[in-house]
Design an enzyme around this catalytic site. Sequence first.
Site, PDB file in Angstrom:
ATOM      1  N   HIS A 115      -1.440   1.452  -4.194  1.00 43.11           N
ATOM      2  CA  HIS A 115      -1.819   2.868  -4.097  1.00 43.11           C
ATOM      3  C   HIS A 115      -0.896   3.737  -4.937  1.00 43.11           C
ATOM      4  O   HIS A 115      -0.743   4.930  -4.665  1.00 43.11           O
ATOM      5  CB  HIS A 115      -1.794   3.328  -2.631  1.00 43.11           C
ATOM      6  N   CYS A 148       1.266  22.420 -20.057  1.00 39.44           N
ATOM      7  CA  CYS A 148      -0.046  22.951 -20.474  1.00 39.44           C
ATOM      8  C   CYS A 148      -0.593  23.930 -19.444  1.00 39.44           C
ATOM      9  O   CYS A 148      -1.661  24.504 -19.618  1.00 39.44           O
ATOM     10  CB  CYS A 148      -1.039  21.796 -20.690  1.00 39.44           C
ATOM     11  N   SER A 158      -2.801  -1.260   9.340  1.00 42.25           N
ATOM     12  CA  SER A 158      -3.939  -1.274  10.266  1.00 42.25           C
ATOM     13  C   SER A 158      -5.124  -1.989   9.632  1.00 42.25           C
ATOM     14  O   SER A 158      -6.123  -2.265  10.282  1.00 42.25           O
ATOM     15  CB  SER A 158      -4.325   0.172  10.611  1.00 42.25           C
ATOM     16  N   GLN A 214       0.846  -1.203   0.000  1.00 36.81           N
ATOM     17  CA  GLN A 214       0.000   0.000   0.000  1.00 36.81           C
ATOM     18  C   GLN A 214       0.884   1.256   0.000  1.00 36.81           C
ATOM     19  O   GLN A 214       0.370   2.369  -0.067  1.00 36.81           O
ATOM     20  CB  GLN A 214      -0.902   0.015   1.234  1.00 36.81           C
TER      21      GLN A 214
END
Length: 247
Positions: free
Chosen positions: A118, A149, A188, A100
């Site tokens: 992620h 841009c 977690s 992650q």
Amino acid sequence: MDDFRGAADLLRKSRHVVVLTGAGISVESGIPDFRSKDGLWSKFDPAEYATIQSFRANPAKIWRMLLEMDSLLAHAMPNAAHYTLAELERRGVVEEIVTQNIDSLHQKAGSRNVTEFHGHARTLRCDRCRLKYGRENVSLESIPPLCSCGNALRPEIVFFGEDIPADAYRRASMAAGKCDLLMIVGTSATVAPASYLPQLAKGSGAALLEINPAESELTYRMTDLYIAQPAGKALPALLDALDVVNH
Ligand code: APR
């Protein structure tokens, strides 16, 4: 007493070992996690700083948090936990890491089969013209950094409110569904859809081995073997126990 012998036996008799890692594995590399005391979210409310809506509304404000993350990542080196997982991959014990984390520390430690659930912070992209820039080619002297841009650039990380990159989602789901042992290190397990992966593995018959100095959402609901130690200590000890078991 943490059962390293039992964990080593589990590793030895498993044929498809996958590892799911979270921010906790990089804490000993100097990168705070998110939800522990003094974690990143104690300084920046994720609802205000980590959603794609908040980035679009005020990129300069979100880049104040991203700048702090960037400086933590710039000097971070893998720790003994990352190196041990790379060694377990080299020995053919670990098949794949689903992380992650966006810090690239698994790759820096030598792991090759890493799925970044992620995203990562190695490149920045423009969500208007889709141009990509290597992080090393972008100055953060003024924020937000701008695309040619004129639009604000953003790192290739997944903000809350965005989809997981399709290829990462597919690879991680396949790995979780196929493994017979899922090692869960330093998470977690509170953020979906990454938190579904242990359920998917368990539902497919895998054993769950968790390494975390604090209990997680999984520990007393799903984990089969829990080692309540920091990863930088537990993973080298597990490798030592594996050497004993294999001799
Ligand atoms: N070794 C192992 N685990 C540790 C260590 C350590 N040295 N230090 C802390 N931990 C554990 C904590 O006890 C906690 O359970 O790591 C876990 C980190 O949990 P979180 O801070 O919630 O991080 P994580 O689970 O990776 O968060 C998931 O949430 O905010 C989003 O995108 C962000 O990827 C992140 C996701």
